[in-house]
Design an enzyme around this catalytic site. Structure first.
Site, PDB file in Angstrom:
ATOM      1  N   CYS A 181       0.752  -1.254   0.013  1.00  0.00           N
ATOM      2  CA  CYS A 181       0.049   0.135   0.188  1.00  0.00           C
ATOM      3  C   CYS A 181       0.707   0.934   0.034  1.00  0.00           C
ATOM      4  CB  CYS A 181      -0.814  -0.076   1.266  1.00  0.00           C
ATOM      5  SG  CYS A 181      -2.105   1.373   1.249  1.00  0.00           S
ATOM      6  N   CYS A 277      -5.167  -1.980   7.560  1.00  0.00           N
ATOM      7  CA  CYS A 277      -6.442  -1.298   8.010  1.00  0.00           C
ATOM      8  C   CYS A 277      -7.419  -2.044   7.667  1.00  0.00           C
ATOM      9  CB  CYS A 277      -6.443  -0.043   7.281  1.00  0.00           C
ATOM     10  SG  CYS A 277      -6.089   0.118   5.711  1.00  0.00           S
TER      11      CYS A 277
END
Length: 429
Positions: A181, A277
């Site tokens: 990410c 997350c």
């Protein structure tokens, strides 16, 4: 005269709905209409403003959600040396980065990425991209009279980060989604936004530094070893570093919280956001079980191929794992490797985990390097190694054996505090 166009935004919260329609000429709002709680006051407030300026207008949450749904994809501005985009997570680190940008004389513009999170997760509100975090980031900006934008990237994030995470485990790997990410998806989106609004820099609340090393800009460790995030950022292309700024790189978390508290920021008491997350506070094994990897009975084998027990899915185990193996041999045993084809988990003594060579088939050396400190997992210490450049990637010969090396994790190479190479581990022996 610029042709007019319409921007539409929608929002829903606890059964209430709101929508807004903006008629825009160039980047200025000529007319605004909408419905929903707080919308009438907000449309009066933004009429006549530019899209960039309208993003600083405070309003009730539902109405503001709808407005920002319309603004984010369309805002643009000519280059301005004084403008800085600040990546906002709703937490204390990005809030202090925002303060630093303003104190340095810049015109900060906050931006938050709305990313996909598992709706079945146990604690979705603590993650850095949740609706609550978006609101906290927006309110932190608007309390200072600064604009804030939200970019809804839930589906692109799911395709680019979440789905490869699941596929990696299905192949028997141990992927690190945060490296994927931050090293590509997140910063790619943020830098594109910064360029679109004419910002000279992108600031983030990461604990890392940028330094000149051997004649070029390279990523560097943060000053506080306990908070250093250079491992997660290591795959960033050094060519983008001139556009980045890490205001917190020279300090630790305690200083950041104290600074936020002294400034009266609500984020000062906000808890740490969670890693990975999209898991939304859940165990990754439970997540994988909900997203395509089936529990299936299989053998737990020793290094000679003798069955010691049974398990319910090879993907629930990773190299170096000691707990949860479901076998008793009279001495400690560890997961050594898995075989997706036969659904087998191989276990053995810690000595069998030792690896002296590690390869990254698609890794990059940012500068020529021979002797480095190689960090092979986020929580593990760096190990001295010799680097050999390959046609594709690099190979490491470790001075001392490493334990728990897992395919899919990142190998990050340091000279002093500078990141001189990085890649995903493809093999070890």
């Amino acid at each position: 005269m610029s042709a007019e166009r319409e921007l539409v935004g929608n929002a829903a919260r606890e059964g209430d709905l709101a929508w807004v329609r903006l008629t825009v000429s160039g980047q200025r709002i000529a007319r605004a209409t909408g419905e929903g709680r707080g919308m009438a006051a907000l449309v009066r407030e933004v009429e006549g403003r530019t899209l960039l300026d309208a993003a600083s207008a405070p309003g009730e949450r539902l109405a503001a959600d709808a407005l920002h749904d319309a603004l984010g994809p369309a805002v643009a501005a000519p280059p301005s040396f004084g403008r800085v985009a600040v990546a906002m997570s709703g937490g204390v680190d990005s809030a202090v980065a925002l303060l630093r940008a303003r104190a340095a004389g810049y015109d900060p513009v906050g931006v938050t990425l709305r990313l996909w999170t598992d709706p079945a997760g146990q604690d979705s509100e603590r993650v850095c991209c949740s609706p609550a975090s978006v609101i906290a980031a927006r309110e932190a900006c608007q309390a200072l009279g600064l604009p804030h934008f939200t970019l809804d990237l839930r589906e692109p994030f799911r395709r680019s980060v979440v789905e490869p995470f699941v596929r990696g485990y299905a192949r028997g790997e141990t992927p690190n989604p945060c490296v994927r990410c931050n090293g590509g998806f997140r910063f790619g989106a943020l830098l594109a936004f910064a360029k679109r609004i004419g910002a000279a820099k992108l600031a983030t609340g990461h604990y890392a530094r940028i330094a000149e090393h051997r004649g070029r800009l390279l990523l560097g460790r943060g000053a506080d070893p306990a908070k250093d995030q250079s491992y997660m950022l290591a795959r960033l292309d050094p060519r983008v570093l001139a556009r980045l700024w890490f205001p917190l790189g020279e300090q630790g978390k305690a200083e950041t919280r104290a600074e936020a508290s002294a400034a009266g920021l609500a984020a000062a008491a906000r808890p740490e956001s969670q890693e990975a997350c999209f898991l939304a506070g859940d165990d990754y094994r439970d997540f994988l079980g909900r997203h395509g990897l089936e529990r299936r009975d299989g053998p737990v084998l020793d290094t000679e191929g003798r069955e010691l027990g049974r398990h319910d899915g090879f993907w629930r185990f990773t190299a170096g794992q000691r707990r949860g193996l479901g076998v008793s041999t009279g001495e400690p045993v560890y997961a050594l490797r898995t075989d997706p084809g036969t659904n087998a988990v191989f276990v053995g003594p810690r000595a069998a985990l030792a690896r002296s060579e590690v390869s990254s088939g698609r890794g990059r050396l940012f500068v020529p390097a021979e002797r480095v400190e190689a960090k092979l997992r986020y929580r593990s210490p760096a190990a001295a190694a010799t680097v050999f450049a390959l046609t594709r990637g690099f190979r490491l010969a470790l001075d001392e054996p490493a334990y728990g090396v897992a395919v899919g994790q990142a190998a990050v190479l340091y000279e002093e505090d500078a990141v001189v190479g990085a890649g995903l581990i493809s093999a070890s022996r």
